[in-house]
Scaffold this active site. Structure first.
Site, PDB file in Angstrom:
ATOM      1  N   ARG A  14       0.779  -1.059  -0.034  1.00 37.58           N
ATOM      2  CA  ARG A  14       0.070   0.059   0.072  1.00 37.58           C
ATOM      3  C   ARG A  14       0.874   1.071  -0.121  1.00 37.58           C
ATOM      4  NH1 ARG A  14      -3.372  -2.705  -1.923  1.00 37.58           N
ATOM      5  NH2 ARG A  14      -5.401  -3.121  -0.945  1.00 37.58           N
TER       6      ARG A  14
ATOM      7  N   HIS B 202      -0.304   0.241 -10.117  1.00 39.84           N
ATOM      8  CA  HIS B 202      -1.243  -0.819  -8.950  1.00 39.84           C
ATOM      9  C   HIS B 202      -1.764  -2.123 -10.043  1.00 39.84           C
ATOM     10  CE1 HIS B 202      -3.685  -1.052  -4.992  1.00 39.84           C
ATOM     11  NE2 HIS B 202      -3.391  -2.088  -5.377  1.00 39.84           N
TER      12      HIS B 202
HETATM   13  P1  NAP Z   1      -2.087 -11.171   4.932  1.00 41.97           P
HETATM   14  O1  NAP Z   1      -2.330 -12.334   4.702  1.00 41.97           O
HETATM   15  O2  NAP Z   1      -3.001 -10.557   5.931  1.00 41.97           O
HETATM   16  O3  NAP Z   1      -0.510 -11.034   5.731  1.00 41.97           O
HETATM   17  C1  NAP Z   1       0.058 -10.073   6.383  1.00 41.97           C
HETATM   18  C2  NAP Z   1       1.296 -10.462   6.953  1.00 41.97           C
HETATM   19  O4  NAP Z   1       1.858  -9.260   7.674  1.00 41.97           O
HETATM   20  C3  NAP Z   1       1.384 -11.478   8.111  1.00 41.97           C
HETATM   21  O5  NAP Z   1       2.679 -12.271   8.074  1.00 41.97           O
HETATM   22  C4  NAP Z   1       1.645 -10.687   9.424  1.00 41.97           C
HETATM   23  O6  NAP Z   1       1.799 -11.276  10.474  1.00 41.97           O
HETATM   24  C5  NAP Z   1       2.242  -9.376   8.967  1.00 41.97           C
HETATM   25  N1  NAP Z   1       2.067  -8.474   9.796  1.00 41.97           N
HETATM   26  C6  NAP Z   1       0.831  -7.535   9.938  1.00 41.97           C
HETATM   27  N2  NAP Z   1       1.165  -6.588  10.643  1.00 41.97           N
HETATM   28  C7  NAP Z   1       2.339  -6.716  11.114  1.00 41.97           C
HETATM   29  C8  NAP Z   1       3.302  -5.785  11.857  1.00 41.97           C
HETATM   30  N3  NAP Z   1       2.985  -4.607  12.403  1.00 41.97           N
HETATM   31  N4  NAP Z   1       4.636  -6.204  12.063  1.00 41.97           N
HETATM   32  C9  NAP Z   1       5.174  -7.432  11.346  1.00 41.97           C
HETATM   33  N5  NAP Z   1       4.249  -8.161  10.633  1.00 41.97           N
HETATM   34  C10 NAP Z   1       3.080  -7.786  10.302  1.00 41.97           C
HETATM   35  O7  NAP Z   1      -1.826  -9.935   3.838  1.00 41.97           O
HETATM   36  P2  NAP Z   1      -1.745 -10.500   2.382  1.00 41.97           P
HETATM   37  O8  NAP Z   1      -2.852 -10.883   1.758  1.00 41.97           O
HETATM   38  O9  NAP Z   1      -0.567 -11.291   2.247  1.00 41.97           O
HETATM   39  O10 NAP Z   1      -1.539  -8.943   1.676  1.00 41.97           O
HETATM   40  C11 NAP Z   1      -0.268  -8.343   1.742  1.00 41.97           C
HETATM   41  C12 NAP Z   1      -0.477  -6.756   1.327  1.00 41.97           C
HETATM   42  O11 NAP Z   1      -0.538  -6.810  -0.248  1.00 41.97           O
HETATM   43  C13 NAP Z   1      -1.282  -5.933   1.737  1.00 41.97           C
HETATM   44  O12 NAP Z   1      -1.051  -4.748   2.176  1.00 41.97           O
HETATM   45  C14 NAP Z   1      -2.462  -6.041   0.621  1.00 41.97           C
HETATM   46  O13 NAP Z   1      -3.310  -4.930   0.508  1.00 41.97           O
HETATM   47  C15 NAP Z   1      -1.411  -5.939  -0.562  1.00 41.97           C
HETATM   48  N6  NAP Z   1      -1.849  -6.244  -1.940  1.00 41.97           N
HETATM   49  C16 NAP Z   1      -1.333  -5.460  -2.804  1.00 41.97           C
HETATM   50  C17 NAP Z   1      -2.010  -5.832  -4.158  1.00 41.97           C
HETATM   51  C18 NAP Z   1      -1.336  -5.336  -5.382  1.00 41.97           C
HETATM   52  O14 NAP Z   1      -1.902  -5.346  -6.448  1.00 41.97           O
HETATM   53  N7  NAP Z   1      -0.508  -4.580  -5.247  1.00 41.97           N
HETATM   54  C19 NAP Z   1      -2.774  -7.109  -4.212  1.00 41.97           C
HETATM   55  C20 NAP Z   1      -3.304  -7.612  -3.369  1.00 41.97           C
HETATM   56  C21 NAP Z   1      -2.982  -7.270  -1.923  1.00 41.97           C
HETATM   57  P3  NAP Z   1       1.234 -12.241  11.083  1.00 41.97           P
HETATM   58  O15 NAP Z   1       1.138 -13.715  10.307  1.00 41.97           O
HETATM   59  O16 NAP Z   1       1.849 -12.695  12.321  1.00 41.97           O
HETATM   60  O17 NAP Z   1      -0.246 -11.949  11.376  1.00 41.97           O
END
Ligand code: NAP
Length: 311
Positions: free
Chosen positions: A226, A274
């Site tokens: 993000r 994006h």
């Molecule tokens: P997710 O499954 O919710 O995973 C989040 C990860 O971040 C988990 O490992 C979590 O740890 C860790 N985390 C959260 N808060 C933290 C903190 N304060 N310190 C350290 N680690 C932390 O998310 P996701 O589905 O993989 O998505 C990841 C990102 O990609 C998001 O920002 C999403 O919006 C973005 N995204 C971008 C696109 C694009 O096209 N650019 C598309 C889709 C998603 P735990 O495992 O311990 O909970």
């Protein structure tokens, strides 16, 4: 009961979402306008940037299912009912797309392909040193659905990968570390840092001057999560001073990125609009249908957001 699709989609997006959802949910009544049915009949809302207030006054609402992976906008909207389960999009096809984007970015940085693209503009013939993949350590911040897929893909391609998350994770071929104490080590040992954290109060403005100062001199940032994770002025300063070498950015504080923005013409920044992992209705509609069937059959819902954590 009926399913409300509360989504701010373009005509093209509707043209792909509508038939995909109808095919995945043949026995359900789908409505695009809540006035089409009495409010009490709507028990599920499929949402993508819903209008403020659109989910209010729906007494039977039992599930809010996001069509997007990121839910920070929904969590910030006080009109989204806080007592209704909120599920986000988790689609293996998106994880695969994200892994491809990350591999492209890391290859481009490792093999200097982004620098060669700048050289081409200047008609400059200059060969740069060629490193092996095992000489380019990569850090993946966030080891969720996307981060794991990315970390594994990079490890399979020979990069030494360290992953970092809030709680301890286990990912094949990846050194996984957790917690604040490990962060400085992760940042200070990587040639490329990839951001795949969710946007929460704890991670907003995460990449600021202090964090850039912890990174290896000349290392690169790949932000695929993000825009608000990055303090844009600090990033520009870090690039201009040589603290950072390059940034590959898919997401921005303001999207679309304004035409006047300094990122567009910066030789050390590669801009994507994006597109690191677009939601594909062909694979996402069946994911939605699976959760809806779970609700109808009284089974546990998947990919629920923990509102207290913010993701
Ligand atoms: P997710 O499954 O919710 O995973 C989040 C990860 O971040 C988990 O490992 C979590 O740890 C860790 N985390 C959260 N808060 C933290 C903190 N304060 N310190 C350290 N680690 C932390 O998310 P996701 O589905 O993989 O998505 C990841 C990102 O990609 C998001 O920002 C999403 O919006 C973005 N995204 C971008 C696109 C694009 O096209 N650019 C598309 C889709 C998603 P735990 O495992 O311990 O909970």
């Amino acid at each position: 009961m009926a399913i409300l699709i509360a989504a701010d989609l373009s005509a093209d997006e509707w043209a792909s979402w509508w038939p995909a959802l109808q095919a995945a949910l043949p026995d359900e009544q789908l409505v695009r306008d809540r006035a089409q049915v009495p409010a009490g009949q709507i028990d599920i809302a499929l949402v993508a940037n819903p209008k403020g207030g659109e989910l209010q006054g729906l007494p039977g609402l039992a599930l809010i299912q996001s069509l997007w992976a990121g839910v920070e906008g929904l969590l910030a909207d006080p009109t989204v009912p806080a007592d209704v389960p909120l599920a986000r999009m988790v689609d293996p096809a998106m994880n695969e797309a994200m892994a491809q984007t990350a591999l492209w970015a890391v290859l481009g940085l490792h093999r200097r392909f982004f620098s060669y693209a700048v050289q081409q503009q200047a008609r400059q013939w200059r060969q740069r040193a060629q490193w092996r993949a095992d000489e380019v350590p990569v850090a993946v911040l966030g080891l969720g659905h996307m981060g794991r897929a990315v970390a594994q893909r990079l490890a399979l391609n020979g990069y030494p990968v360290r992953g970092w998350s809030r709680s301890q994770a286990e990912v094949d071929g990846v050194v996984a570390l957790a917690g604040e104490a490990a962060l400085a080590h992760v940042l200070s040992t990587a040639r490329v840092v990839i951001n795949l954290l969710p946007l929460t109060p704890a991670t907003r403005a995460f990449f600021n001057a202090d964090r850039f100062a912890q990174m290896l001199r000349g290392a690169s940032l790949v932000n695929l999560a993000r825009g608000a994770h990055v303090v844009e002025a600090d990033l520009l300063a870090a690039l201009d001073s040589g603290r950072l070498g390059h940034a590959v950015l898919d997401v921005f504080g303001t999207e679309p990125l304004p035409a006047s923005h300094a990122f567009w013409g910066h030789p050390q920044i590669t801009v994507l609009p994006h597109v690191a992992a677009l939601t594909d209705p062909r694979s996402a509609a069946p994911v939605v249908a699976q959760n809806i069937r779970a609700l109808r059959q009284g089974r546990p819902l998947e990919h629920l957001v923990d509102r207290s954590r913010g993701y």
